[in-house]
Design a protein around this motif. Structure first.
Motif, PDB file in Angstrom:
ATOM      1  N   HIS A 169       6.973   1.417   4.966  1.00 49.53           N
ATOM      2  CA  HIS A 169       7.593   0.519   5.937  1.00 49.53           C
ATOM      3  C   HIS A 169       6.827  -0.803   5.983  1.00 49.53           C
ATOM      4  CE1 HIS A 169       9.857  -0.726   9.453  1.00 49.53           C
ATOM      5  NE2 HIS A 169       8.714  -1.004  10.066  1.00 49.53           N
ATOM      6  N   LEU A 170       5.524  -0.726   6.036  1.00 49.99           N
ATOM      7  CA  LEU A 170       4.703  -1.941   6.036  1.00 49.99           C
ATOM      8  C   LEU A 170       4.874  -2.713   4.730  1.00 49.99           C
ATOM      9  CD1 LEU A 170       1.438  -0.600   7.706  1.00 49.99           C
ATOM     10  CD2 LEU A 170       3.149  -2.132   8.719  1.00 49.99           C
ATOM     11  N   SER A 171       5.049  -2.005   3.630  1.00 49.41           N
ATOM     12  CA  SER A 171       5.284  -2.660   2.342  1.00 49.41           C
ATOM     13  C   SER A 171       6.582  -3.443   2.357  1.00 49.41           C
ATOM     14  CB  SER A 171       5.344  -1.613   1.223  1.00 49.41           C
ATOM     15  OG  SER A 171       4.130  -0.911   1.149  1.00 49.41           O
ATOM     16  N   ARG A 172       7.623  -2.856   2.927  1.00 41.20           N
ATOM     17  CA  ARG A 172       8.909  -3.552   3.018  1.00 41.20           C
ATOM     18  C   ARG A 172       8.798  -4.791   3.915  1.00 41.20           C
ATOM     19  NH1 ARG A 172      10.395   2.097   3.048  1.00 41.20           N
ATOM     20  NH2 ARG A 172      11.750   2.568   1.275  1.00 41.20           N
ATOM     21  N   ILE A 173       8.036  -4.672   4.979  1.00 45.11           N
ATOM     22  CA  ILE A 173       7.805  -5.833   5.851  1.00 45.11           C
ATOM     23  C   ILE A 173       7.084  -6.933   5.064  1.00 45.11           C
ATOM     24  CG2 ILE A 173       6.508  -6.679   7.852  1.00 45.11           C
ATOM     25  CD1 ILE A 173       7.131  -3.929   9.178  1.00 45.11           C
ATOM     26  N   ALA A 174       6.082  -6.549   4.284  1.00 42.74           N
ATOM     27  CA  ALA A 174       5.356  -7.534   3.473  1.00 42.74           C
ATOM     28  C   ALA A 174       6.304  -8.230   2.504  1.00 42.74           C
ATOM     29  CB  ALA A 174       4.212  -6.860   2.722  1.00 42.74           C
ATOM     30  N   VAL A 175       7.184  -7.479   1.869  1.00 39.23           N
ATOM     31  CA  VAL A 175       8.141  -8.067   0.934  1.00 39.23           C
ATOM     32  C   VAL A 175       9.100  -8.999   1.667  1.00 39.23           C
ATOM     33  CG1 VAL A 175      10.037  -7.563  -0.666  1.00 39.23           C
ATOM     34  CG2 VAL A 175       7.947  -6.185  -0.738  1.00 39.23           C
ATOM     35  N   MET A 176       9.564  -8.582   2.834  1.00 41.44           N
ATOM     36  CA  MET A 176      10.446  -9.448   3.629  1.00 41.44           C
ATOM     37  C   MET A 176       9.737 -10.758   3.951  1.00 41.44           C
ATOM     38  SD  MET A 176      10.984 -10.642   7.010  1.00 41.44           S
ATOM     39  CE  MET A 176       9.990  -9.515   7.969  1.00 41.44           C
TER      40      MET A 176
ATOM     41  N   CYS B 229      16.815 -11.640   3.915  1.00 40.36           N
ATOM     42  CA  CYS B 229      15.681 -10.971   3.269  1.00 40.36           C
ATOM     43  C   CYS B 229      15.808  -9.454   3.375  1.00 40.36           C
ATOM     44  CB  CYS B 229      14.370 -11.442   3.888  1.00 40.36           C
ATOM     45  SG  CYS B 229      14.040 -13.201   3.658  1.00 40.36           S
ATOM     46  N   ALA B 230      16.159  -8.956   4.553  1.00 41.87           N
ATOM     47  CA  ALA B 230      16.332  -7.511   4.743  1.00 41.87           C
ATOM     48  C   ALA B 230      17.468  -6.989   3.868  1.00 41.87           C
ATOM     49  CB  ALA B 230      16.594  -7.202   6.214  1.00 41.87           C
ATOM     50  N   LEU B 231      18.539  -7.755   3.750  1.00 41.40           N
ATOM     51  CA  LEU B 231      19.667  -7.341   2.917  1.00 41.40           C
ATOM     52  C   LEU B 231      19.291  -7.297   1.438  1.00 41.40           C
ATOM     53  CD1 LEU B 231      22.556  -9.215   4.709  1.00 41.40           C
ATOM     54  CD2 LEU B 231      22.388  -6.733   4.374  1.00 41.40           C
ATOM     55  N   LEU B 232      18.509  -8.245   0.978  1.00 43.00           N
ATOM     56  CA  LEU B 232      18.073  -8.221  -0.419  1.00 43.00           C
ATOM     57  C   LEU B 232      17.258  -6.968  -0.709  1.00 43.00           C
ATOM     58  CD1 LEU B 232      17.022 -11.945  -0.962  1.00 43.00           C
ATOM     59  CD2 LEU B 232      19.018 -10.781  -1.946  1.00 43.00           C
ATOM     60  N   ILE B 233      16.347  -6.638   0.187  1.00 43.24           N
ATOM     61  CA  ILE B 233      15.510  -5.446   0.010  1.00 43.24           C
ATOM     62  C   ILE B 233      16.367  -4.186   0.063  1.00 43.24           C
ATOM     63  CG2 ILE B 233      13.652  -4.071   1.026  1.00 43.24           C
ATOM     64  CD1 ILE B 233      12.505  -6.832   2.041  1.00 43.24           C
ATOM     65  N   GLY B 234      17.210  -4.088   1.086  1.00 39.99           N
ATOM     66  CA  GLY B 234      18.061  -2.908   1.228  1.00 39.99           C
ATOM     67  C   GLY B 234      19.018  -2.746   0.060  1.00 39.99           C
ATOM     68  N   ALA B 235      19.638  -3.833  -0.361  1.00 38.58           N
ATOM     69  CA  ALA B 235      20.571  -3.770  -1.487  1.00 38.58           C
ATOM     70  C   ALA B 235      19.842  -3.383  -2.772  1.00 38.58           C
ATOM     71  CB  ALA B 235      21.283  -5.109  -1.658  1.00 38.58           C
ATOM     72  N   TYR B 236      18.652  -3.925  -2.968  1.00 42.80           N
ATOM     73  CA  TYR B 236      17.877  -3.548  -4.163  1.00 42.80           C
ATOM     74  C   TYR B 236      17.580  -2.047  -4.149  1.00 42.80           C
ATOM     75  CZ  TYR B 236      14.086  -2.674  -7.315  1.00 42.80           C
ATOM     76  OH  TYR B 236      13.319  -2.108  -8.301  1.00 42.80           O
TER      77      TYR B 236
ATOM     78  N   ALA C 291      20.231   6.620   2.976  1.00 43.60           N
ATOM     79  CA  ALA C 291      20.123   6.498   4.435  1.00 43.60           C
ATOM     80  C   ALA C 291      18.763   5.937   4.836  1.00 43.60           C
ATOM     81  CB  ALA C 291      20.362   7.845   5.106  1.00 43.60           C
ATOM     82  N   VAL C 292      17.717   6.310   4.136  1.00 46.33           N
ATOM     83  CA  VAL C 292      16.369   5.819   4.438  1.00 46.33           C
ATOM     84  C   VAL C 292      16.268   4.332   4.081  1.00 46.33           C
ATOM     85  CG1 VAL C 292      13.915   6.002   3.838  1.00 46.33           C
ATOM     86  CG2 VAL C 292      15.279   8.071   4.197  1.00 46.33           C
ATOM     87  N   ALA C 293      16.751   3.961   2.904  1.00 45.35           N
ATOM     88  CA  ALA C 293      16.708   2.554   2.489  1.00 45.35           C
ATOM     89  C   ALA C 293      17.470   1.682   3.483  1.00 45.35           C
ATOM     90  CB  ALA C 293      17.289   2.407   1.087  1.00 45.35           C
ATOM     91  N   MET C 294      18.638   2.148   3.903  1.00 43.53           N
ATOM     92  CA  MET C 294      19.433   1.384   4.865  1.00 43.53           C
ATOM     93  C   MET C 294      18.719   1.289   6.206  1.00 43.53           C
ATOM     94  SD  MET C 294      23.235   2.825   3.933  1.00 43.53           S
ATOM     95  CE  MET C 294      23.979   2.101   5.386  1.00 43.53           C
ATOM     96  N   ASN C 295      18.213   2.400   6.689  1.00 42.65           N
ATOM     97  CA  ASN C 295      17.540   2.419   7.988  1.00 42.65           C
ATOM     98  C   ASN C 295      16.317   1.505   8.000  1.00 42.65           C
ATOM     99  OD1 ASN C 295      17.333   3.506  10.721  1.00 42.65           O
ATOM    100  ND2 ASN C 295      15.430   4.413   9.964  1.00 42.65           N
ATOM    101  N   GLU C 296      15.564   1.496   6.923  1.00 44.14           N
ATOM    102  CA  GLU C 296      14.388   0.632   6.842  1.00 44.14           C
ATOM    103  C   GLU C 296      14.788  -0.841   6.957  1.00 44.14           C
ATOM    104  OE1 GLU C 296      10.945   1.041   6.416  1.00 44.14           O
ATOM    105  OE2 GLU C 296      11.295   3.110   7.016  1.00 44.14           O
ATOM    106  N   ALA C 297      15.814  -1.235   6.223  1.00 42.32           N
ATOM    107  CA  ALA C 297      16.273  -2.632   6.276  1.00 42.32           C
ATOM    108  C   ALA C 297      16.794  -2.979   7.663  1.00 42.32           C
ATOM    109  CB  ALA C 297      17.345  -2.869   5.216  1.00 42.32           C
ATOM    110  N   ILE C 298      17.518  -2.059   8.266  1.00 40.27           N
ATOM    111  CA  ILE C 298      18.057  -2.282   9.616  1.00 40.27           C
ATOM    112  C   ILE C 298      16.926  -2.443  10.621  1.00 40.27           C
ATOM    113  CG2 ILE C 298      19.369  -1.211  11.489  1.00 40.27           C
ATOM    114  CD1 ILE C 298      21.053   0.136   9.152  1.00 40.27           C
ATOM    115  N   GLU C 299      15.931  -1.582  10.542  1.00 44.78           N
ATOM    116  CA  GLU C 299      14.794  -1.653  11.472  1.00 44.78           C
ATOM    117  C   GLU C 299      14.031  -2.968  11.328  1.00 44.78           C
ATOM    118  OE1 GLU C 299      14.098   0.346  14.066  1.00 44.78           O
ATOM    119  OE2 GLU C 299      16.011   1.249  13.517  1.00 44.78           O
ATOM    120  N   ILE C 300      13.843  -3.408  10.088  1.00 41.71           N
ATOM    121  CA  ILE C 300      13.158  -4.688   9.869  1.00 41.71           C
ATOM    122  C   ILE C 300      13.980  -5.825  10.460  1.00 41.71           C
ATOM    123  CG2 ILE C 300      12.476  -6.352   8.080  1.00 41.71           C
ATOM    124  CD1 ILE C 300      11.581  -3.869   6.417  1.00 41.71           C
ATOM    125  N   ALA C 301      15.286  -5.789  10.251  1.00 38.78           N
ATOM    126  CA  ALA C 301      16.167  -6.832  10.809  1.00 38.78           C
ATOM    127  C   ALA C 301      16.110  -6.829  12.328  1.00 38.78           C
ATOM    128  CB  ALA C 301      17.597  -6.619  10.320  1.00 38.78           C
TER     129      ALA C 301
END
Length: 132
Positions: A6-13, A82-89, A100-110
């Motif tokens: 989760h922190l990694s996805r935030i860093a990428v965002m 940014c969240a959509l790019l990560i989630g879509a990737y 479901a996990v990939a989507m939820n992570e992007a949603i939570e970051i957004a």
């Protein structure tokens, strides 16, 4: 592990957001700085996601726009983009996490970093991408 990713996805965002606003900043330097600031991020996972998003950027951008009717990419709020790019990737190319996990992570970051409507918007677009 989940918290580290989760922190990694935030860093990428944060990298995507920063490099969009400040083109002189390199994604690699920004990622190193953001991972250091976040502390417990999984650097290898973050690099993989960032490299994937950057290498597939044009295709991801096009896919996001196609699944967000009435919204040009530029009209979307920057955090949602940014969240959509990560989630879509993650949905289309990474396959490291269940959809479901990939989507939820992007949603939570957004939700955490975006506007009041960002979470709903990201949910709708990623759901459309997942069910295409």
């Amino acid at each position: 592990m989940a918290r580290r990713r989760h922190l990694s996805r935030i860093a990428v965002m944060q990298v995507l957001f920063e490099t969009e606003r400040r083109p002189a900043v390199t994604a690699k330097d920004s990622l190193v700085r953001n991972i250091r600031e976040l502390g417990a991020a999984d650097e290898e996972f973050a690099r993989k996601v960032l490299d994937g998003v950057l290498s597939k950027y044009a295709e991801l951008k096009r896919t996001v726009e196609e699944h967000a009717p009435g919204w040009s990419y530029e009209r979307m709020d920057p955090i949602s983009r940014c969240a959509l790019l990560i989630g879509a990737y993650e949905l289309l190319f990474a396959h490291d996490a269940p959809p479901a996990v990939a989507m939820n992570e992007a949603i939570e970051i957004a939700k955490e970093y975006g506007t009041d409507e960002s979470g709903k918007f990201v949910n709708g677009v990623l759901n459309a991408i997942a069910h295409r």
